[in-house]
Structures are given as C-alpha cells and as structure tokens.
Design a protein around this motif. Structure first.
Motif, PDB file in Angstrom:
ATOM      1  N   ALA A  79       0.831  -1.209   0.000  1.00  0.00           N
ATOM      2  CA  ALA A  79       0.000   0.000   0.000  1.00  0.00           C
ATOM      3  C   ALA A  79       0.864   1.256   0.000  1.00  0.00           C
ATOM      4  CB  ALA A  79      -0.939  -0.006   1.213  1.00  0.00           C
ATOM      5  N   ASP A  80       1.976   1.221   0.716  1.00  0.00           N
ATOM      6  CA  ASP A  80       2.885   2.369   0.756  1.00  0.00           C
ATOM      7  C   ASP A  80       3.515   2.604  -0.613  1.00  0.00           C
ATOM      8  OD1 ASP A  80       4.002   4.460   2.382  1.00  0.00           O
ATOM      9  OD2 ASP A  80       5.886   3.345   2.463  1.00  0.00           O
ATOM     10  N   ILE A  81       3.868   1.546  -1.290  1.00  0.00           N
ATOM     11  CA  ILE A  81       4.422   1.680  -2.640  1.00  0.00           C
ATOM     12  C   ILE A  81       3.391   2.306  -3.579  1.00  0.00           C
ATOM     13  CG2 ILE A  81       5.083   0.309  -4.677  1.00  0.00           C
ATOM     14  CD1 ILE A  81       6.823  -1.382  -2.791  1.00  0.00           C
ATOM     15  N   GLU A  82       2.150   1.886  -3.454  1.00  0.00           N
ATOM     16  CA  GLU A  82       1.098   2.484  -4.293  1.00  0.00           C
ATOM     17  C   GLU A  82       0.916   3.965  -3.973  1.00  0.00           C
ATOM     18  OE1 GLU A  82      -0.248   1.264  -7.068  1.00  0.00           O
ATOM     19  OE2 GLU A  82       1.241  -0.277  -6.630  1.00  0.00           O
ATOM     20  N   GLN A  83       1.011   4.306  -2.704  1.00  0.00           N
ATOM     21  CA  GLN A  83       0.922   5.717  -2.316  1.00  0.00           C
ATOM     22  C   GLN A  83       2.102   6.494  -2.898  1.00  0.00           C
ATOM     23  OE1 GLN A  83       0.055   6.227   1.823  1.00  0.00           O
ATOM     24  NE2 GLN A  83       0.265   8.445   1.724  1.00  0.00           N
ATOM     25  N   ALA A  84       3.285   5.900  -2.882  1.00  0.00           N
ATOM     26  CA  ALA A  84       4.468   6.563  -3.447  1.00  0.00           C
ATOM     27  C   ALA A  84       4.286   6.816  -4.934  1.00  0.00           C
ATOM     28  CB  ALA A  84       5.714   5.708  -3.204  1.00  0.00           C
ATOM     29  N   ARG A  85       3.694   5.869  -5.633  1.00  0.00           N
ATOM     30  CA  ARG A  85       3.462   6.032  -7.079  1.00  0.00           C
ATOM     31  C   ARG A  85       2.575   7.244  -7.381  1.00  0.00           C
ATOM     32  NH1 ARG A  85       5.106   1.707 -10.077  1.00  0.00           N
ATOM     33  NH2 ARG A  85       5.303  -0.301  -9.020  1.00  0.00           N
ATOM     34  N   LYS A  86       1.702   7.583  -6.446  1.00  0.00           N
ATOM     35  CA  LYS A  86       0.749   8.685  -6.639  1.00  0.00           C
ATOM     36  C   LYS A  86       1.202   9.990  -5.985  1.00  0.00           C
ATOM     37  CE  LYS A  86      -2.957   5.293  -6.464  1.00  0.00           C
ATOM     38  NZ  LYS A  86      -4.035   4.762  -5.638  1.00  0.00           N
ATOM     39  N   ALA A  87       2.358   9.973  -5.352  1.00  0.00           N
ATOM     40  CA  ALA A  87       2.826  11.135  -4.594  1.00  0.00           C
ATOM     41  C   ALA A  87       3.005  12.340  -5.510  1.00  0.00           C
ATOM     42  CB  ALA A  87       4.133  10.815  -3.885  1.00  0.00           C
ATOM     43  N   PRO A  88       2.473  13.495  -5.104  1.00  0.00           N
ATOM     44  CA  PRO A  88       2.561  14.702  -5.940  1.00  0.00           C
ATOM     45  C   PRO A  88       3.991  15.122  -6.278  1.00  0.00           C
ATOM     46  CG  PRO A  88       1.099  15.067  -4.050  1.00  0.00           C
ATOM     47  CD  PRO A  88       1.732  13.717  -3.869  1.00  0.00           C
ATOM     48  N   LYS A  89       4.925  14.934  -5.351  1.00  0.00           N
ATOM     49  CA  LYS A  89       6.309  15.347  -5.608  1.00  0.00           C
ATOM     50  C   LYS A  89       7.174  14.208  -6.134  1.00  0.00           C
ATOM     51  CE  LYS A  89       6.609  19.272  -2.504  1.00  0.00           C
ATOM     52  NZ  LYS A  89       7.440  19.937  -1.487  1.00  0.00           N
ATOM     53  N   GLY A  90       6.566  13.062  -6.371  1.00  0.00           N
ATOM     54  CA  GLY A  90       7.298  11.958  -6.968  1.00  0.00           C
ATOM     55  C   GLY A  90       7.745  10.895  -5.977  1.00  0.00           C
ATOM     56  N   VAL A  91       8.123   9.766  -6.538  1.00  0.00           N
ATOM     57  CA  VAL A  91       8.503   8.595  -5.767  1.00  0.00           C
ATOM     58  C   VAL A  91       9.730   8.845  -4.900  1.00  0.00           C
ATOM     59  CG1 VAL A  91       9.456   6.258  -6.021  1.00  0.00           C
ATOM     60  CG2 VAL A  91       7.428   6.925  -7.315  1.00  0.00           C
ATOM     61  N   VAL A  92      10.763   9.458  -5.467  1.00  0.00           N
ATOM     62  CA  VAL A  92      12.013   9.644  -4.729  1.00  0.00           C
ATOM     63  C   VAL A  92      11.781  10.556  -3.526  1.00  0.00           C
ATOM     64  CG1 VAL A  92      14.364  10.540  -4.847  1.00  0.00           C
ATOM     65  CG2 VAL A  92      13.433   9.208  -6.758  1.00  0.00           C
ATOM     66  N   HIS A  93      11.112  11.655  -3.732  1.00  0.00           N
ATOM     67  CA  HIS A  93      10.804  12.583  -2.648  1.00  0.00           C
ATOM     68  C   HIS A  93       9.996  11.859  -1.566  1.00  0.00           C
ATOM     69  CE1 HIS A  93       8.916  16.007  -0.587  1.00  0.00           C
ATOM     70  NE2 HIS A  93       9.985  16.685  -0.973  1.00  0.00           N
ATOM     71  N   TYR A  94       8.970  11.137  -1.973  1.00  0.00           N
ATOM     72  CA  TYR A  94       8.126  10.402  -1.041  1.00  0.00           C
ATOM     73  C   TYR A  94       8.971   9.412  -0.231  1.00  0.00           C
ATOM     74  CZ  TYR A  94       4.524   7.334   0.817  1.00  0.00           C
ATOM     75  OH  TYR A  94       3.737   6.593   1.652  1.00  0.00           O
ATOM     76  N   TYR A  95       9.803   8.650  -0.929  1.00  0.00           N
ATOM     77  CA  TYR A  95      10.601   7.616  -0.271  1.00  0.00           C
ATOM     78  C   TYR A  95      11.513   8.215   0.798  1.00  0.00           C
ATOM     79  CZ  TYR A  95      13.893   3.787   0.420  1.00  0.00           C
ATOM     80  OH  TYR A  95      14.677   2.820   0.982  1.00  0.00           O
ATOM     81  N   LEU A  96      12.225   9.255   0.455  1.00  0.00           N
ATOM     82  CA  LEU A  96      13.157   9.843   1.414  1.00  0.00           C
ATOM     83  C   LEU A  96      12.430  10.529   2.566  1.00  0.00           C
ATOM     84  CD1 LEU A  96      15.972  11.171  -0.930  1.00  0.00           C
ATOM     85  CD2 LEU A  96      15.969   9.084   0.462  1.00  0.00           C
ATOM     86  N   ARG A  97      11.388  11.276   2.258  1.00  0.00           N
ATOM     87  CA  ARG A  97      10.662  11.968   3.330  1.00  0.00           C
ATOM     88  C   ARG A  97       9.984  10.958   4.262  1.00  0.00           C
ATOM     89  NH1 ARG A  97      10.023  16.702   4.787  1.00  0.00           N
ATOM     90  NH2 ARG A  97      10.617  17.667   2.845  1.00  0.00           N
ATOM     91  N   SER A  98       9.336   9.948   3.703  1.00  0.00           N
ATOM     92  CA  SER A  98       8.624   8.983   4.549  1.00  0.00           C
ATOM     93  C   SER A  98       9.580   8.079   5.320  1.00  0.00           C
ATOM     94  CB  SER A  98       7.643   8.153   3.726  1.00  0.00           C
ATOM     95  OG  SER A  98       8.326   7.302   2.823  1.00  0.00           O
ATOM     96  N   SER A  99      10.828   8.004   4.885  1.00  0.00           N
ATOM     97  CA  SER A  99      11.809   7.223   5.641  1.00  0.00           C
ATOM     98  C   SER A  99      12.013   7.800   7.036  1.00  0.00           C
ATOM     99  CB  SER A  99      13.151   7.182   4.898  1.00  0.00           C
ATOM    100  OG  SER A  99      13.040   6.433   3.714  1.00  0.00           O
ATOM    101  N   VAL A 100      11.703   9.074   7.206  1.00  0.00           N
ATOM    102  CA  VAL A 100      11.783   9.720   8.513  1.00  0.00           C
ATOM    103  C   VAL A 100      10.395   9.923   9.098  1.00  0.00           C
ATOM    104  CG1 VAL A 100      12.465  11.812   9.745  1.00  0.00           C
ATOM    105  CG2 VAL A 100      13.945  10.860   7.973  1.00  0.00           C
ATOM    106  N   SER A 101       9.478  10.451   8.313  1.00  0.00           N
ATOM    107  CA  SER A 101       8.184  10.842   8.865  1.00  0.00           C
ATOM    108  C   SER A 101       7.346   9.651   9.317  1.00  0.00           C
ATOM    109  CB  SER A 101       7.390  11.681   7.859  1.00  0.00           C
ATOM    110  OG  SER A 101       7.036  10.906   6.724  1.00  0.00           O
TER     111      SER A 101
END
Length: 174
Positions: free
Chosen positions: A66-88
């Motif tokens: 589900a998180d991967i699917e959310q990353a695919r739809k992230a407004p700022k893109g997958v890479v931004h989502y991945y790095l930010r969510s690694s902390v948040s």
C-alpha cells in the motif's frame, strides 16, 4: 473508526511485545494478555508462534504494498516520497513502521523474516529504478532512505537531509 478485529488486536499485541521485549520475550500467553484475549482466542486466530509470524509478515507486506502504491501517486514523486517517509513514518508511529520495527526485531533469527525484508527492500529498489535514470543513483537513494529510517527509528533527530531534500535531490541529479 471501527473497532479492530480480534485478529488485528492480536497482531498489534505481537508487535508491541516484539518491539518492547524482542523475540525472547514472546509467549503466546503474553501476546494474548497484551491483546486482551484468552490464549484459546489467540490460538483460534493463530494456531502457533509460527502462525503469528506468518500473520505479521503478511501484514508488513500488505502495508508495504500500500505504501508503494501511495508513493506512485505522490505529488512530488517517488524519490521525494521515499526519502521523506523514511523519517516521517517513523516519527508518526504509523502502522507500517510498527510492523516493520517488530519484524526487524526478528531479523537474523528467522530466515522467513530475512527473506520477506529483502523482498520488501527489492520492491522499493525496483520502484526507485523506474523513476531514476541512473541505476547507481537509484541504489544510493535506497541506501540513504534506509539510513534515514534507521536513524529515525533510534531517535536520531538530525534532519538536515530531510530539511534540504530538494537540494539533496538536485545533487543526486533527480
């Protein structure tokens, strides 16, 4: 918000016990008590410690998918989502983080856990590779995300990378 099912409460309790006490602290009685169910109630849903582990691994895979699917739809893109969510995700005590942290407590002791976690990390690397033209840069981003997650999980509050995420992504050429 609907009340969690007994099965979910048991898995939540299993996670809590693993996080607080590690694998050596897990007993069926202890998990049942933490979940507020009888041992028989636990055994109805999970017939053994192995079944509990299977339930946890199913949960962590489902949450990760589900998180991967959310990353695919992230407004700022997958890479931004991945790095930010690694902390948040760690600092917000999200379900995925709790399941992951509990699973990590079993790493190195249970081959099924190691296999599942490698599969999850591979899914993220594949997703990053789809969105980053250079394979080595995609691997570097995965490694940075893993390190950010580990830091946050241990309470390291340094957030220079996250505060400067746009600059980090520029330096990585993404």
């Amino acid at each position: 918000m609907p009340k969690p099912s007994s099965r979910d409460r048991i898995l939540d309790a299993y996670e809590n016990v693993l996080i607080a006490h590690g694998p050596a602290g897990v007993t069926l009685e202890g998990v049942a008590a933490e979940a507020g169910v009888s041992k028989g109630g636990l055994l109805y849903h999970f017939g053994s410690k192995d079944a509990l582990l299977d339930g946890l691994l199913d949960r962590v895979r489902r949450l990760n998918d589900a998180d991967i699917e959310q990353a695919r739809k992230a407004p700022k893109g997958v890479v931004h989502y991945y790095l930010r969510s690694s902390v948040s995700d760690v600092t917000k005590d999200e379900a995925l983080h709790r399941a992951t942290l509990a699973t990590i407590r079993l790493a190195g002791n249970e081959p099924r856990v190691d296999t599942a976690m490698r599969s999850i990390m591979e899914a993220w690397r594949e997703l990053l590779a789809e969105h980053v033209s250079d394979p080595l840069t995609a691997e570097l981003i995965a490694a940075i995300g893993d390190a950010l997650y580990l830091r946050a999980a241990f309470g390291d509050t340094s957030d220079a990378i996250v505060r400067n995420l746009d600059e980090v992504l520029d330096r990585l050429g993404t």
